[in-house]
Design a protein around this motif. Structure first.
Motif, PDB file in Angstrom:
ATOM      1  N   CYS A  42       0.331  -1.324   0.090  1.00 32.91           N
ATOM      2  CA  CYS A  42      -0.092  -0.124   0.134  1.00 32.91           C
ATOM      3  C   CYS A  42       1.089   0.878   0.177  1.00 32.91           C
ATOM      4  CB  CYS A  42      -1.172   0.290   1.368  1.00 32.91           C
ATOM      5  SG  CYS A  42      -0.244   0.670   2.609  1.00 32.91           S
ATOM      6  N   MET A  43       0.126   2.165  -0.474  1.00 34.22           N
ATOM      7  CA  MET A  43       0.375   3.712  -0.628  1.00 34.22           C
ATOM      8  C   MET A  43       0.018   4.508   0.454  1.00 34.22           C
ATOM      9  SD  MET A  43       2.784   3.380  -4.176  1.00 34.22           S
ATOM     10  CE  MET A  43       3.714   4.963  -3.170  1.00 34.22           C
ATOM     11  N   VAL A  44       0.507   5.066   0.917  1.00 35.88           N
ATOM     12  CA  VAL A  44      -0.352   6.306   1.838  1.00 35.88           C
ATOM     13  C   VAL A  44       0.584   7.426   1.616  1.00 35.88           C
ATOM     14  CG1 VAL A  44      -1.411   6.626   4.182  1.00 35.88           C
ATOM     15  CG2 VAL A  44      -1.134   4.509   3.812  1.00 35.88           C
ATOM     16  N   HIS A  60      -8.274   3.737  -9.923  1.00 35.53           N
ATOM     17  CA  HIS A  60      -7.465   3.057  -9.512  1.00 35.53           C
ATOM     18  C   HIS A  60      -7.183   1.245  -9.470  1.00 35.53           C
ATOM     19  CE1 HIS A  60      -6.004   6.874  -7.421  1.00 35.53           C
ATOM     20  NE2 HIS A  60      -6.515   6.464  -6.553  1.00 35.53           N
ATOM     21  N   PRO A  61      -6.072   1.426 -10.477  1.00 35.89           N
ATOM     22  CA  PRO A  61      -6.451   0.015 -10.421  1.00 35.89           C
ATOM     23  C   PRO A  61      -6.329  -1.238  -9.131  1.00 35.89           C
ATOM     24  CG  PRO A  61      -4.783   0.828 -11.568  1.00 35.89           C
ATOM     25  CD  PRO A  61      -5.020   1.519 -10.969  1.00 35.89           C
ATOM     26  N   GLY A  62      -5.716  -0.743  -8.698  1.00 36.96           N
ATOM     27  CA  GLY A  62      -5.681  -1.574  -7.232  1.00 36.96           C
ATOM     28  C   GLY A  62      -6.711  -1.498  -6.237  1.00 36.96           C
ATOM     29  N   THR A 116      -4.215   0.981  -2.458  1.00 38.96           N
ATOM     30  CA  THR A 116      -4.470  -0.535  -2.530  1.00 38.96           C
ATOM     31  C   THR A 116      -3.910  -1.233  -3.557  1.00 38.96           C
ATOM     32  OG1 THR A 116      -6.759  -0.896  -2.520  1.00 38.96           O
ATOM     33  CG2 THR A 116      -6.530  -0.603  -0.841  1.00 38.96           C
ATOM     34  N   ASN A 117      -3.084  -2.363  -3.365  1.00 39.59           N
ATOM     35  CA  ASN A 117      -2.662  -3.203  -4.386  1.00 39.59           C
ATOM     36  C   ASN A 117      -1.821  -2.529  -5.900  1.00 39.59           C
ATOM     37  OD1 ASN A 117      -4.129  -5.920  -3.231  1.00 39.59           O
ATOM     38  ND2 ASN A 117      -5.844  -4.281  -4.176  1.00 39.59           N
ATOM     39  N   GLY A 121      -0.760  -0.458 -10.978  1.00 40.14           N
ATOM     40  CA  GLY A 121      -0.416   0.542 -11.589  1.00 40.14           C
ATOM     41  C   GLY A 121      -0.852   1.674 -10.744  1.00 40.14           C
ATOM     42  N   GLY A 122      -0.464   2.478 -11.289  1.00 34.47           N
ATOM     43  CA  GLY A 122      -0.536   3.520 -10.806  1.00 34.47           C
ATOM     44  C   GLY A 122      -1.758   4.437 -10.967  1.00 34.47           C
TER      45      GLY A 122
END
Length: 138
Positions: A42-44, A60-62, A116-117, A121-122
């Motif tokens: 994950c990125m936050v 968001h693809p994820g 998430t995920n 991809g971005g």
């Protein structure tokens, strides 16, 4: 106490740098809190919007999760009514759902945005929400 002071007191994470104007209407700031997608999956980011600011439609693809930490704003998924957001609200956005989020016209707004995920991809940035649609929010 004015609204600017209330926002300042409610921000618990750094406000960050001014966000890329190609993807926002109005001023917004973002601070990366977690960027190691390979380890944590994950990125936050802490994202802060001035009154009336919002991001463009995007997906968001994820998937994405929003944790509202201050102010008042909106989230809208394509084909759905806009949802008013307040501190403590959680928005779970499924992968590839076209959406936007941002501040109410009369309020600052801040949230944690969890990508998430991210290895899928971005964000895919799309067109801005038309001003007329934003002005008609209830």
């Amino acid at each position: 106490m004015n609204q600017s002071n209330e926002l300042h007191e409610s921000i618990i994470f750094p406000k960050g740098a001014k966000a890329d104007q190609d993807h926002f209407v109005g001023a917004a700031w973002a601070e990366t809190l977690i960027s190691d997608a390979g380890t944590f999956n994950c990125m936050v980011w802490n994202v802060t919007f001035e009154p009336g600011a919002r991001n463009n439609w995007h997906r968001h693809p994820g998937g994405q999760i929003l944790l509202v930490t201050g102010g008042r704003g909106y989230y809208q998924g394509e084909g759905q009514p806009a949802r008013e957001l307040h501190a403590g609200d959680v928005v779970k956005i499924q992968p590839d759902v076209k959406h936007w989020h941002g501040a109410a016209p009369d309020s600052w707004f801040t949230h944690l945005a969890i990508g998430t995920n991210p290895l899928k991809g971005g964000a895919e940035w799309l067109e801005p929400l038309p001003d007329a649609d934003y002005r008609n929010l209830k």
